[in-house]
Design an enzyme around this catalytic site. Structure first.
Site, PDB file in Angstrom:
ATOM      1  N   ARG A  76       0.859  -1.188   0.000  1.00  0.00           N
ATOM      2  CA  ARG A  76       0.000   0.000   0.000  1.00  0.00           C
ATOM      3  C   ARG A  76       0.892   1.233   0.000  1.00  0.00           C
ATOM      4  NH1 ARG A  76      -4.261  -0.329   4.613  1.00  0.00           N
ATOM      5  NH2 ARG A  76      -5.180  -1.925   3.286  1.00  0.00           N
ATOM      6  N   ARG A 145      -2.512   6.206   9.775  1.00  0.00           N
ATOM      7  CA  ARG A 145      -2.448   5.770   8.367  1.00  0.00           C
ATOM      8  C   ARG A 145      -2.496   6.976   7.417  1.00  0.00           C
ATOM      9  NH1 ARG A 145      -4.491   0.463   7.927  1.00  0.00           N
ATOM     10  NH2 ARG A 145      -3.912  -0.733   9.756  1.00  0.00           N
ATOM     11  N   LYS A 209      -4.784   0.434  14.721  1.00  0.00           N
ATOM     12  CA  LYS A 209      -4.687   1.417  13.631  1.00  0.00           C
ATOM     13  C   LYS A 209      -5.379   2.726  14.006  1.00  0.00           C
ATOM     14  CE  LYS A 209      -6.863  -1.405  10.720  1.00  0.00           C
ATOM     15  NZ  LYS A 209      -7.713  -2.006   9.662  1.00  0.00           N
ATOM     16  N   LYS A 211      -6.865   6.497  12.131  1.00  0.00           N
ATOM     17  CA  LYS A 211      -7.144   7.115  10.824  1.00  0.00           C
ATOM     18  C   LYS A 211      -7.622   8.553  10.972  1.00  0.00           C
ATOM     19  CE  LYS A 211      -8.178   2.679   8.749  1.00  0.00           C
ATOM     20  NZ  LYS A 211      -9.172   1.834   8.050  1.00  0.00           N
ATOM     21  N   CYS A 430     -15.235  -3.149  -1.443  1.00  0.00           N
ATOM     22  CA  CYS A 430     -13.860  -3.406  -1.007  1.00  0.00           C
ATOM     23  C   CYS A 430     -13.231  -4.462  -1.911  1.00  0.00           C
ATOM     24  CB  CYS A 430     -13.851  -3.882   0.434  1.00  0.00           C
ATOM     25  SG  CYS A 430     -14.446  -5.577   0.597  1.00  0.00           S
ATOM     26  N   CYS A 436      -7.845 -10.727  -0.361  1.00  0.00           N
ATOM     27  CA  CYS A 436      -8.024 -10.438   1.055  1.00  0.00           C
ATOM     28  C   CYS A 436      -8.219 -11.719   1.860  1.00  0.00           C
ATOM     29  CB  CYS A 436      -9.221  -9.510   1.270  1.00  0.00           C
ATOM     30  SG  CYS A 436      -9.441  -9.181   3.032  1.00  0.00           S
ATOM     31  N   CYS A 475     -16.660  -8.793   4.167  1.00  0.00           N
ATOM     32  CA  CYS A 475     -16.740  -9.208   5.574  1.00  0.00           C
ATOM     33  C   CYS A 475     -17.129  -7.978   6.387  1.00  0.00           C
ATOM     34  CB  CYS A 475     -15.396  -9.801   6.026  1.00  0.00           C
ATOM     35  SG  CYS A 475     -14.186  -8.580   6.572  1.00  0.00           S
ATOM     36  N   CYS A 479     -14.328  -2.149   5.002  1.00  0.00           N
ATOM     37  CA  CYS A 479     -13.336  -1.373   4.248  1.00  0.00           C
ATOM     38  C   CYS A 479     -13.939  -0.423   3.207  1.00  0.00           C
ATOM     39  CB  CYS A 479     -12.333  -2.310   3.585  1.00  0.00           C
ATOM     40  SG  CYS A 479     -11.400  -3.264   4.789  1.00  0.00           S
TER      41      CYS A 479
HETATM   42 FE1  SRM Z   1      -9.419  -2.317   5.348  1.00  0.00          FE
HETATM   43  C1  SRM Z   1      -8.163  -5.017   6.907  1.00  0.00           C
HETATM   44  C2  SRM Z   1      -8.334  -3.495   2.412  1.00  0.00           C
HETATM   45  C3  SRM Z   1     -10.012   0.698   3.993  1.00  0.00           C
HETATM   46  C4  SRM Z   1     -11.362  -1.476   8.047  1.00  0.00           C
HETATM   47  N1  SRM Z   1      -8.364  -3.958   4.776  1.00  0.00           N
HETATM   48  C5  SRM Z   1      -7.893  -4.943   5.592  1.00  0.00           C
HETATM   49  C6  SRM Z   1      -6.993  -5.905   4.856  1.00  0.00           C
HETATM   50  C7  SRM Z   1      -5.585  -5.403   4.982  1.00  0.00           C
HETATM   51  C8  SRM Z   1      -7.133  -7.392   5.226  1.00  0.00           C
HETATM   52  C9  SRM Z   1      -6.208  -7.955   6.258  1.00  0.00           C
HETATM   53  O1  SRM Z   1      -6.073  -7.392   7.367  1.00  0.00           O
HETATM   54  O2  SRM Z   1      -5.645  -9.020   5.990  1.00  0.00           O
HETATM   55  C10 SRM Z   1      -7.549  -5.694   3.417  1.00  0.00           C
HETATM   56  C11 SRM Z   1      -6.578  -5.979   2.274  1.00  0.00           C
HETATM   57  C12 SRM Z   1      -7.337  -6.443   1.060  1.00  0.00           C
HETATM   58  C13 SRM Z   1      -6.524  -6.497  -0.173  1.00  0.00           C
HETATM   59  O3  SRM Z   1      -6.337  -7.609  -0.705  1.00  0.00           O
HETATM   60  O4  SRM Z   1      -6.090  -5.475  -0.665  1.00  0.00           O
HETATM   61  C14 SRM Z   1      -8.105  -4.297   3.531  1.00  0.00           C
HETATM   62  N2  SRM Z   1      -9.102  -1.525   3.575  1.00  0.00           N
HETATM   63  C15 SRM Z   1      -8.742  -2.192   2.454  1.00  0.00           C
HETATM   64  C16 SRM Z   1      -8.861  -1.333   1.220  1.00  0.00           C
HETATM   65  C17 SRM Z   1      -7.797  -1.607   0.170  1.00  0.00           C
HETATM   66  C18 SRM Z   1     -10.282  -1.524   0.655  1.00  0.00           C
HETATM   67  C19 SRM Z   1     -10.488  -1.000  -0.754  1.00  0.00           C
HETATM   68  O5  SRM Z   1     -11.057  -1.765  -1.527  1.00  0.00           O
HETATM   69  O6  SRM Z   1     -10.159   0.140  -1.058  1.00  0.00           O
HETATM   70  C20 SRM Z   1      -8.789   0.059   1.874  1.00  0.00           C
HETATM   71  C21 SRM Z   1      -7.379   0.572   1.994  1.00  0.00           C
HETATM   72  C22 SRM Z   1      -7.364   1.942   2.593  1.00  0.00           C
HETATM   73  C23 SRM Z   1      -6.013   2.587   2.631  1.00  0.00           C
HETATM   74  O7  SRM Z   1      -5.544   3.032   1.591  1.00  0.00           O
HETATM   75  O8  SRM Z   1      -5.438   2.693   3.718  1.00  0.00           O
HETATM   76  C24 SRM Z   1      -9.336  -0.243   3.258  1.00  0.00           C
HETATM   77  N3  SRM Z   1     -10.415  -0.664   5.967  1.00  0.00           N
HETATM   78  C25 SRM Z   1     -10.638   0.435   5.203  1.00  0.00           C
HETATM   79  C26 SRM Z   1     -11.652   1.249   5.800  1.00  0.00           C
HETATM   80  C27 SRM Z   1     -12.211   2.531   5.223  1.00  0.00           C
HETATM   81  C28 SRM Z   1     -11.518   3.754   5.743  1.00  0.00           C
HETATM   82  O9  SRM Z   1     -10.494   3.657   6.429  1.00  0.00           O
HETATM   83  O10 SRM Z   1     -12.009   4.846   5.471  1.00  0.00           O
HETATM   84  C29 SRM Z   1     -12.052   0.608   6.967  1.00  0.00           C
HETATM   85  C30 SRM Z   1     -13.200   1.058   7.895  1.00  0.00           C
HETATM   86  C31 SRM Z   1     -12.848   2.199   8.763  1.00  0.00           C
HETATM   87  C32 SRM Z   1     -12.220   1.723  10.034  1.00  0.00           C
HETATM   88  O11 SRM Z   1     -11.018   1.515  10.045  1.00  0.00           O
HETATM   89  O12 SRM Z   1     -12.945   1.518  11.003  1.00  0.00           O
HETATM   90  C33 SRM Z   1     -11.257  -0.595   7.059  1.00  0.00           C
HETATM   91  N4  SRM Z   1      -9.669  -3.116   7.220  1.00  0.00           N
HETATM   92  C34 SRM Z   1     -10.558  -2.664   8.157  1.00  0.00           C
HETATM   93  C35 SRM Z   1     -10.552  -3.570   9.284  1.00  0.00           C
HETATM   94  C36 SRM Z   1     -11.421  -3.445  10.570  1.00  0.00           C
HETATM   95  C37 SRM Z   1     -10.788  -2.546  11.563  1.00  0.00           C
HETATM   96  C38 SRM Z   1     -11.502  -2.550  12.873  1.00  0.00           C
HETATM   97  O13 SRM Z   1     -11.488  -1.544  13.569  1.00  0.00           O
HETATM   98  O14 SRM Z   1     -12.064  -3.569  13.262  1.00  0.00           O
HETATM   99  C39 SRM Z   1      -9.640  -4.600   8.964  1.00  0.00           C
HETATM  100  C40 SRM Z   1      -9.273  -5.817   9.823  1.00  0.00           C
HETATM  101  C41 SRM Z   1      -8.370  -5.473  10.952  1.00  0.00           C
HETATM  102  O15 SRM Z   1      -7.809  -4.384  11.057  1.00  0.00           O
HETATM  103  O16 SRM Z   1      -8.206  -6.363  11.796  1.00  0.00           O
HETATM  104  C42 SRM Z   1      -9.120  -4.284   7.668  1.00  0.00           C
HETATM  105 FE1  SF4 Z   2     -11.174  -7.751   3.215  1.00  0.00          FE
HETATM  106 FE2  SF4 Z   2     -13.257  -7.502   4.803  1.00  0.00          FE
HETATM  107 FE3  SF4 Z   2     -11.808  -5.365   4.193  1.00  0.00          FE
HETATM  108 FE4  SF4 Z   2     -13.315  -6.424   2.360  1.00  0.00          FE
HETATM  109  S1  SF4 Z   2     -14.067  -5.517   4.278  1.00  0.00           S
HETATM  110  S2  SF4 Z   2     -11.173  -5.841   2.085  1.00  0.00           S
HETATM  111  S3  SF4 Z   2     -13.237  -8.563   2.826  1.00  0.00           S
HETATM  112  S4  SF4 Z   2     -11.115  -7.085   5.372  1.00  0.00           S
END
Ligand code: SRM
Ligand code: SF4
Length: 572
Positions: A76, A145, A209, A211, A430, A436, A475, A479
C-alpha cells in the site's frame, strides 16, 4: 479482573520484541525456502506498508497438490490527501507490470495498492516506490495511516491551504524508526544504545490502527464520520477560520459479537488552523495511553471514546493540550460522492473526475482505463488525485492541454460515467476475494452484477439519475464503509450477505440491519418493493436512506452503541 491482571494482546509482545519494527524482516526476505515470512514478521511488515497474502482462487488446487499456498505481498503506497504527480502515476503503472498483477488498485483511503508481488521483488518494489518520492511506511499497522483530504481542487479556493494541513498531520505522525530505511533502502544501521526512536508513539506504538481525515464542507467525500479523528474545515469571509474536531468514528465489527460495532464520530469542538497538529498529537497520545492493549477488538479510538464518554475523552485531551477547544462551528455536508466529468478551478485550469469501477485500474471491455490514464500521465503537467471513493481526478489541466486530454478521453473511452445510473456512480466495494485473507464473500468482483440487477428496477421506476449510495464488503470489517451507506451488503458466507439500510446520504448516520444472510440471487426481490415504494411515495428531495427510516423499513440508529438493538433476533 483489573486492567493490570488482564493479558496483553499478542501483538503488544511482537511490537515490544521488535526493536522498533525491525523484527527479523530482513532475514526473512532472504530465506529462499519459502515464499512467505514468519507470523510475527507478518504483523510487523504491516507497519512498513505491506501484507503477506495468498491467491485464494488457487488455494484448493495447491492444497490438492500438497504445495505451499501461493504467497505474495500487497503493497500500500501512502499518498497524503490523495495528491500524486503524473510522473508518480507512470512509475506505479510500471511497477504494476514489472512486479505486481498488472493492475493498480485505488483504495477507499486515497492510496495506491499493488497486489501479487513475490517475496524476491518486495524490497526492490518498496525501494523504487521511495525513489518516486512516495512511501509505504505507516500505510498499515498500529499507527496513523494515510491522511485523507477532500479530493476536488475546485471545492474551495482554500483547497491548497487545507491540503497542506493534511500533509503536516501526515508528516508529524509518521513513525520515526530507522527500521524502514535500514530494511528497504539500505540505510545505515544505528546502534540501538545511541538511537532515539519514536518520540510520539514510543516502543509499543498505538493499541490499534488510527485514521485521520480532513473534509471541506459541503462535500464529505472522505467520510469524516468513519475516521478515528477528523478535521472539518470552517471557512468564513476572511478565509480559513479553522476546523471542527470530530473523534471516535470507525466501521469494523465482527458478526455475532455485539460488543463490536461501527460508530460515527462526534464533533467535540473547534480549533484554529495553527493548532491542528497539536490537537492531533494530543489525541494520539490519549489513545496511546488509554486505548485497550488487551483486546484488539476493543482497541480502536471509538471504544476509548465510549469507555470514557465523549466529555470524559475531551477532558483527557484538553488536559494534555493545556487549553480548551472552542465551541463547534456550524457546517453542513450535502453528499459524500465524487463529481464526475469536467470542473473548473477558477485559475484557468480544469479537472476531470473519472469513475473507475472498483478502483481497479486495468484495461477492460468497457474502457481502456490503464492505457488511457498512462497516456494522459505521459502528456500532463497537472496532478493525479485519488478520491476516497476509489476514483481518479486528473487535476489542474491547463487551458493548452485541455484539447489533448479530451482527445485521449474519447480515444480510450474513459467517460463511462455518462452512461451510468446514479446508483452505480455511488457504488463502492472493497477488494475482498481473491487477495483479502479475511473475505467471507465476494465484493469488488460481485457488486457490479448486483447493481446491474437493481438497475432494471431503478430504470423502470424512473430513478436513473437519482443518487443512492450502495456499498458492499466481503466481511464486516467495513473497508468500503458500508454502515454509512443507504444500502449495504456485508459478506457472511460465500454468496450470502447481511443487508443494511438507512445510512445517511452524506455519510452522517449509521444504517441498520434489514435482513441477515440473504442469498445474492434474492437481493433484487428483497429490495424491489422498497425501491418501488421510494419512487412512488418519497417526499421532495428525500434521500433513500431517510425514506426507509420514515417508512419504518428499519429503525434509526442514534450511534454505534445501539447499532445492534432490535435486530439481534433476526441474526442467524
Ligand atoms: Fe481495510 C483489513 C483493504 C479501507 C477497516 N483492509 C484490511 C486488509 C488489509 C485485510 C487484512 O487485514 O488481511 C484488506 C486488504 C485487502 C486487499 O487484498 O487489498 C483491507 N481496507 C482495504 C482497502 C484496500 C479496501 C479498498 O477496496 O479500497 C482500503 C485501503 C485503505 C487505505 O488506503 O489505507 C481499506 N479498511 C478500510 C476502511 C475505510 C476507511 O479507512 O475509510 C475501513 C473502515 C474504517 C475503520 O477503520 O474503522 C477498514 N480493514 C478494516 C478492518 C477493521 C478494523 C476494525 O477496527 O475492526 C480490517 C481488519 C483489521 O484491522 O483487523 C481491515
Ligand atoms: Fe477484506 Fe473484509 Fe476489508 Fe473487504 S471488508 S477488504 S473482505 S477485510
Amino acid at each position: 479482573m483489573s486492567t493490570a491482571e488482564r493479558k496483553l494482546a499478542a501483538n503488544e509482545g511482537i511490537k515490544d520484541r521488535s526493536d522498533y519494527l525491525r523484527g527479523t524482516i530482513a532475514e526473512g526476505l532472504s530465506d529462499l525456502s519459502t515464499g512467505g515470512i514468519s507470523a510475527d514478521d507478518q504483523q510487523l511488515l504491516k507497519f512498513h506498508g505491506s501484507y503477506q497474502q495468498d491467491d485464494r482462487d488457487a488455494r484448493s488446487a495447491r492444497r490438492m497438490h500438497k504445495l505451499e499456498k501461493a504467497f505474495s505481498f500487497m503493497i500500500r503506497i501512502r499518498v497524503p490527501g490523495g495528491v500524486s504527480t503524473p510522473e508518480q502515476w507512470i512509475e506505479v503503472d510500471r511497477m504494476a507490470t514489472e512486479y505486481a498483477n498488472d493492475t493498480i488498485k485505488l483504495t477507499t483511503r486515497q492510496a495506491y495498492q499493488l497486489h501479487g508481488i513475490i517475496k524476491s521483488n518486495l524490497k526492490r518494489t518498496i525501494r523504487e516506490i521511495n525513489e518516486t518520492a512516495l512511501d509505504t511506511i505507516a500505510a498499515c499497522g498500529d499507527v496513523n495511516r494515510n491522511v485523507m483530504c477532500n479530493a476536488n481542487p475546485d471545492a474551495s479556493a482554500l483547497h491548497a491551504e487545507i491540503l497542506q494541513v493534511s500533509k503536516d498531520l501526515s508528516d508529524h505522525l509518521t513513525p520515526a524508526t530507522g527500521a524502514y530505511h535500514e530494511i528497504w533502502l539500505d540505510g545505515e544501521k544505528v546502534e540501538s544504545s545511541i538511537r532515539q526512536e519514536e518520540p510520539i508513539y514510543g516502543k509499543h506504538y498505538l493499541p490499534r490502527k488510527f485514521k485521520i481525515a480532513v473534509a471541506v464542507p459541503p462535500n464529505n467525500d472522505v467520510d469524516v464520520y468513519a475516521n478515528d479523528l477528523s478535521f472539518i474545515a470552517i471557512t468564513g469571509k476572511k478565509g480559513l477560520e479553522g476546523f471542527n474536531v470530530a473523534v471516535g468514528g470507525g466501521m469494523g465489527m465482527t458478526h455475532g459479537q455485539e460488543e463490536t460495532y461501527p460508530r460515527v464520530a462526534d464533533v467535540i469542538g473547534f480549533v484554529a488552523a495553527d493548532k491542528v497538529v497539536d490537537v492531533a498529537e494530543k489525541i494520539v497520545l490519549v489513545q496511546r495511553d488509554h486505548g485497550d492493549r488487551h483486546e484488539r477488538k476493543h482497541a480502536r479510538l471509538k471504544y476509548t471514546v465510549d469507555d470514557h464518554g465523549v466529555d470524559g475523552f475531551s477532558a483527557l485531551v484538553e488536559e494534555r493540550l493545556g487549553y480548551t477547544l472552542e465551541e463547534e462551528r456550524p457546517y453542513e455536508f450535502t453528499e459524500n460522492g465524487d463529481r464526475y466529468g469536467w470542473s473548473e478551478n477558477g485559475d484557468g485550469t480544469a479537472n476531470y473526475t473519472f469513475y473507475v469501477p472498483g478502483g481497479r485500474v486495468c484495461d477492460t471491455d468497457e474502457a481502456r482505463w490503464r492505457s488511457g490514464f498512462l497516456a494522459i500521465a505521459r502528456m500532463l503537467d497537472g496532478e493525479f488525485r485519488l478520491t476516497g471513493n476509489q476514483n481518479l481526478v486528473v487535476a489542474k489541466i491547463s487551458r493548452d492541454q485541455r484539447p489533448a486530454v479530451k482527445q485521449l478521453i474519447d480515444e480510450y473511452g474513459l467517460d463511462t460515467h455518462k452512461q451510468h445510473t446514479g446508483l452505480r456512480l455511488h457504488s463502492l466495494a472493497c477488494v475482498a476475494l481473491p487477495t483479502c485473507g479475511l473475505a467471507l464473500a465476494e465484493a469488488e468482483r460481485h457488486l457490479p452484477d448486483v447493481v446491474t440487477e437493481l438497475e432494471e428496477v431503478i430504470e423502470e421506476c424512473g430513478l436513473r439519475h437519482d443518487a443512492i449510495t450502495i456499498r458492499m464488503t466481503g466481511c464486516p470489517n467495513g473497508c468500503a464503509r458500508p454502515y454509512i451507506a443507504e444500502i449495504a451488503f456485508v459478506g457472511r458466507a460465500p454468496g450470502k450477505y447481511n443487508v443494511y439500510l438507512g445510512g445517511g446520504f452524506s455519510g452522517q448516520r449509521l444504517s441498520k440491519l434489514y435482513r441477515a444472510s440473504v442469498k445474492s440471487e434474492d437481493i433484487r426481490s428483497l429490495l424491489e418493493p422498497i425501491i418501488r415504494d421510494y419512487a412512488g411515495s418519497r417526499e421532495a428531495k428525500e434521500s433513500f436512506g431517510d425514506f426507509v427510516i420514515r417508512k419504518a423499513y428499519v429503525k434509526a440508529t442514534s450511534n454505534g452503541l445501539d447499532f445492534h438493538q432490535d435486530v439481534a433476533s433476526e441474526e442467524e
